[in-house]
Design a protein around this motif. Structure first.
Motif, PDB file in Angstrom:
ATOM      1  N   LYS A 187       0.836  -1.192   0.000  1.00 17.09           N
ATOM      2  CA  LYS A 187       0.000   0.000   0.000  1.00 17.09           C
ATOM      3  C   LYS A 187       0.879   1.253   0.000  1.00 17.09           C
ATOM      4  N   CYS A 188       2.034   1.180   0.653  1.00 16.47           N
ATOM      5  CA  CYS A 188       2.950   2.323   0.697  1.00 16.47           C
ATOM      6  C   CYS A 188       3.400   2.718  -0.703  1.00 16.47           C
ATOM      7  N   ARG A 189       3.682   1.732  -1.530  1.00 16.15           N
ATOM      8  CA  ARG A 189       4.101   2.021  -2.901  1.00 16.15           C
ATOM      9  C   ARG A 189       2.937   2.558  -3.719  1.00 16.15           C
ATOM     10  N   ASP A 190       1.746   2.046  -3.456  1.00 22.37           N
ATOM     11  CA  ASP A 190       0.565   2.490  -4.191  1.00 22.37           C
ATOM     12  C   ASP A 190       0.267   3.961  -3.948  1.00 22.37           C
ATOM     13  N   VAL A 191       0.458   4.424  -2.711  1.00 17.64           N
ATOM     14  CA  VAL A 191       0.099   5.806  -2.373  1.00 17.64           C
ATOM     15  C   VAL A 191       1.279   6.766  -2.506  1.00 17.64           C
ATOM     16  N   CYS A 192       2.488   6.239  -2.686  1.00 20.98           N
ATOM     17  CA  CYS A 192       3.652   7.108  -2.908  1.00 20.98           C
ATOM     18  C   CYS A 192       3.598   7.642  -4.339  1.00 20.98           C
ATOM     19  N   PRO A 193       3.640   8.964  -4.542  1.00 23.81           N
ATOM     20  CA  PRO A 193       3.564   9.512  -5.897  1.00 23.81           C
ATOM     21  C   PRO A 193       4.689   9.020  -6.795  1.00 23.81           C
ATOM     22  N   TRP A 194       5.808   8.664  -6.176  1.00 27.67           N
ATOM     23  CA  TRP A 194       6.978   8.241  -6.954  1.00 27.67           C
ATOM     24  C   TRP A 194       7.168   6.724  -6.949  1.00 27.67           C
ATOM     25  N   GLY A 195       6.315   5.993  -6.236  1.00 29.10           N
ATOM     26  CA  GLY A 195       6.415   4.528  -6.202  1.00 29.10           C
ATOM     27  C   GLY A 195       7.741   4.044  -5.652  1.00 29.10           C
ATOM     28  N   ILE A 196       8.230   4.677  -4.593  1.00 28.19           N
ATOM     29  CA  ILE A 196       9.586   4.414  -4.113  1.00 28.19           C
ATOM     30  C   ILE A 196       9.774   3.041  -3.460  1.00 28.19           C
ATOM     31  N   PRO A 197       8.983   2.619  -2.464  1.00 24.70           N
ATOM     32  CA  PRO A 197       9.270   1.344  -1.791  1.00 24.70           C
ATOM     33  C   PRO A 197       9.153   0.156  -2.745  1.00 24.70           C
ATOM     34  N   GLN A 198      10.045  -0.803  -2.570  1.00 20.12           N
ATOM     35  CA  GLN A 198      10.026  -1.996  -3.418  1.00 20.12           C
ATOM     36  C   GLN A 198       9.912  -3.249  -2.560  1.00 20.12           C
ATOM     37  N   ARG A 199       9.272  -4.280  -3.122  1.00 17.66           N
ATOM     38  CA  ARG A 199       8.905  -5.466  -2.341  1.00 17.66           C
ATOM     39  C   ARG A 199       9.745  -6.683  -2.703  1.00 17.66           C
ATOM     40  N   GLN A 200      10.124  -7.413  -1.663  1.00 16.59           N
ATOM     41  CA  GLN A 200      10.765  -8.713  -1.838  1.00 16.59           C
ATOM     42  C   GLN A 200       9.911  -9.772  -1.161  1.00 16.59           C
ATOM     43  N   ALA A 201       9.493 -10.766  -1.920  1.00 21.05           N
ATOM     44  CA  ALA A 201       8.685 -11.858  -1.382  1.00 21.05           C
ATOM     45  C   ALA A 201       9.566 -12.915  -0.743  1.00 21.05           C
ATOM     46  N   GLY A 202       8.922 -13.810   0.016  1.00 24.38           N
ATOM     47  CA  GLY A 202       9.642 -14.933   0.610  1.00 24.38           C
ATOM     48  C   GLY A 202      10.459 -14.586   1.827  1.00 24.38           C
ATOM     49  N   VAL A 203      10.144 -13.454   2.453  1.00 25.56           N
ATOM     50  CA  VAL A 203      10.877 -13.019   3.633  1.00 25.56           C
ATOM     51  C   VAL A 203       9.922 -12.222   4.511  1.00 25.56           C
ATOM     52  N   GLY A 204      10.153 -12.222   5.816  1.00 24.72           N
ATOM     53  CA  GLY A 204       9.364 -11.388   6.704  1.00 24.72           C
ATOM     54  C   GLY A 204       8.341 -12.137   7.526  1.00 24.72           C
ATOM     55  N   LEU A 205       7.563 -11.361   8.284  1.00 23.40           N
ATOM     56  CA  LEU A 205       6.620 -11.908   9.249  1.00 23.40           C
ATOM     57  C   LEU A 205       5.529 -12.762   8.614  1.00 23.40           C
ATOM     58  N   TYR A 206       5.083 -12.382   7.405  1.00 28.74           N
ATOM     59  CA  TYR A 206       3.975 -13.138   6.797  1.00 28.74           C
ATOM     60  C   TYR A 206       4.338 -14.603   6.563  1.00 28.74           C
ATOM     61  N   MET A 207       5.628 -14.875   6.394  1.00 20.20           N
ATOM     62  CA  MET A 207       6.073 -16.253   6.189  1.00 20.20           C
ATOM     63  C   MET A 207       5.881 -17.088   7.449  1.00 20.20           C
ATOM     64  N   LYS A 208       5.775 -16.431   8.608  1.00 20.57           N
ATOM     65  CA  LYS A 208       5.632 -17.148   9.871  1.00 20.57           C
ATOM     66  C   LYS A 208       4.185 -17.321  10.305  1.00 20.57           C
ATOM     67  N   ILE A 209       3.297 -16.391   9.866  1.00 24.97           N
ATOM     68  CA  ILE A 209       1.936 -16.457  10.385  1.00 24.97           C
ATOM     69  C   ILE A 209       0.869 -16.764   9.333  1.00 24.97           C
ATOM     70  N   LEU A 210       0.948 -16.158   8.147  1.00 22.01           N
ATOM     71  CA  LEU A 210      -0.068 -16.399   7.118  1.00 22.01           C
ATOM     72  C   LEU A 210       0.577 -16.404   5.725  1.00 22.01           C
ATOM     73  N   PRO A 211       1.473 -17.313   5.454  1.00 24.22           N
ATOM     74  CA  PRO A 211       2.204 -17.290   4.182  1.00 24.22           C
ATOM     75  C   PRO A 211       1.346 -17.453   2.940  1.00 24.22           C
ATOM     76  N   ASP A 212       0.177 -18.072   3.093  1.00 23.31           N
ATOM     77  CA  ASP A 212      -0.667 -18.335   1.923  1.00 23.31           C
ATOM     78  C   ASP A 212      -1.781 -17.320   1.720  1.00 23.31           C
ATOM     79  N   TYR A 213      -2.011 -16.455   2.736  1.00 27.02           N
ATOM     80  CA  TYR A 213      -3.209 -15.624   2.667  1.00 27.02           C
ATOM     81  C   TYR A 213      -2.991 -14.137   2.938  1.00 27.02           C
ATOM     82  N   ALA A 214      -1.850 -13.733   3.431  1.00 28.14           N
ATOM     83  CA  ALA A 214      -1.673 -12.319   3.776  1.00 28.14           C
ATOM     84  C   ALA A 214      -0.266 -11.850   3.439  1.00 28.14           C
ATOM     85  N   GLY A 215      -0.171 -10.555   3.176  1.00 23.69           N
ATOM     86  CA  GLY A 215       1.134  -9.956   2.942  1.00 23.69           C
ATOM     87  C   GLY A 215       1.666 -10.234   1.564  1.00 23.69           C
ATOM     88  N   GLY A 216       2.944 -10.379   1.471  1.00 23.33           N
ATOM     89  CA  GLY A 216       3.577 -10.599   0.187  1.00 23.33           C
ATOM     90  C   GLY A 216       5.076 -10.435   0.269  1.00 23.33           C
TER      91      GLY A 216
END
Length: 337
Positions: free
Chosen positions: A169-198
């Motif tokens: 959502k941060c990238r969506d609302v940033c006028p310049w699209g600055i933040p970039q996403r890396q999958a397969g890492v982070g909290l979502y992998m521990k709690i909801l890897p199939d249904y939340a986050g990315g």
């Protein structure tokens, strides 16, 4: 963060902490930004496009290389087989392009755009360092459904990578699209890897750890042309305006997106720069290649932005409660499964 946090413990702590968090929020001043970001020294950046030459003597511009050296320990290390999360059939994976320096990625938080601009019969070769603008009222922080973006007292906009779910959502609302996403890492992998986050979102954090110590960011220290200047925010703005008058030039960043902590000084208009970036395919419509469109409006100043913030607030509050609970309890619960 505690590697042993799991879905159940995180959600349990979220529920337990909602009441505590609600009380705490009720006691906060209405203008949270004003109550926190003016207690200490706020920093700003002046980037002088008349001085930057892109470091032609180096394989990689000094600002980019220094940023990578300083922040490499924070770069993502995703699992080998990254799962897709429902309902998506794909994911964002930059792990095979860790050495890419020609755009913003989770492994490259700043880069230099080269563009040729024609103005009044003269040709200007410009080199533009791009990274997070560190906005005064960042929509990314206010509209993050997980509440993990923060504006620090030093003026940096920072992502809490331990708790980011990669919703983008941060990238969506940033006028310049600055933040970039890396999958397969982070909290979502521990709690909801199939249904939340990315994954986790990554961007320039203004070297806020150095700012807190009264030191300057890595890119500023590395610039051989002194084209990047970092100092007290108001001083940087005054210096930028003075330089604009001196060269009869143009300023970018004072009003864009409602105001930022980054001020570009240019000998040609930013409207012409933006057109040239697009025409020369420097801005190619792909992730991590931000435009320089002038007079960018802040989404929070729109009816849609306000409505979104109202919808996001309850989700962010519950998630923030879980984060608060986990941070508070993890020291005494290292043995739980």
């Amino acid at each position: 963060m505690n590697a042993k946090v799991n879905r159940r413990t995180f959600l349990d702590r979220s529920i337990k902490a909602v009441g505590i968090t609600s009380i705490a929020i009720a006691g906060l001043p209405k203008n949270i930004e004003a109550s926190t970001t003016h207690q200490g020294k706020q920093y700003g950046t002046m980037i002088d496009l008349t001085l930057c030459d892109g470091c032609p003597h180096l394989d990689t511009p000094a600002c980019v290389a220094s940023c990578r050296d300083k922040n490499s320990e924070h770069y993502p290390n995703p699992v080998k087989d990254i799962p897709n999360y429902w309902p998506r059939k794909n994911h964002e994976d930059w792990s095979g392009k860790k050495d890419l320096t020609s755009r913003l990625t989770p492994y490259n938080w700043t880069y230099v755009q080269k563009v040729i601009v024609e103005d009044q019969g003269n040709q200007h070769e410009l080199f533009i360092q791009r990274r997070c603008m560190h906005c005064d009222n960042p929509a990314c922080a206010n509209l993050c459904p997980f509440g993990v973006h923060n504006k620090t007292p030093e003026g940096a906009v920072v992502i809490d990578r331990d708790y980011c779910m990669g919703g983008a959502k941060c990238r969506d609302v940033c006028p310049w699209g600055i933040p970039q996403r890396q999958a397969g890492v982070g909290l979502y992998m521990k709690i909801l890897p199939d249904y939340a986050g990315g994954g986790v979102m990554y961007k320039c954090d203004f070297c806020h750890d150095l700012l807190k110590e009264g030191k300057l960011p890595a890119c500023q220290n590395a610039c051989p042309k002194n084209a990047i200047k970092v100092g007290e925010k108001e001083e940087m703005l005054m210096a930028a305006k003075s330089r604009v008058q001196e060269i009869h030039g143009y300023l970018y960043g004072e009003h864009e997106n409602g105001g930022t902590s980054t001020y570009y000084v240019s000998p040609v208009s930013f409207d012409k720069i933006n057109h040239a970036l697009i025409e020369q395919n420097v801005v190619d419509g792909k992730l991590g290649a931000p435009h320089m469109e002038p007079e960018v409006k802040n989404m929070l100043d729109t009816t849609k932005g306000y409505a979104t913030s109202v919808l996001v607030a309850p989700i962010a509050g519950i998630f923030a409660a879980g984060v608060l609970a986990h941070k508070t309890m993890k020291g005494g619960n290292d043995n739980e499964q």
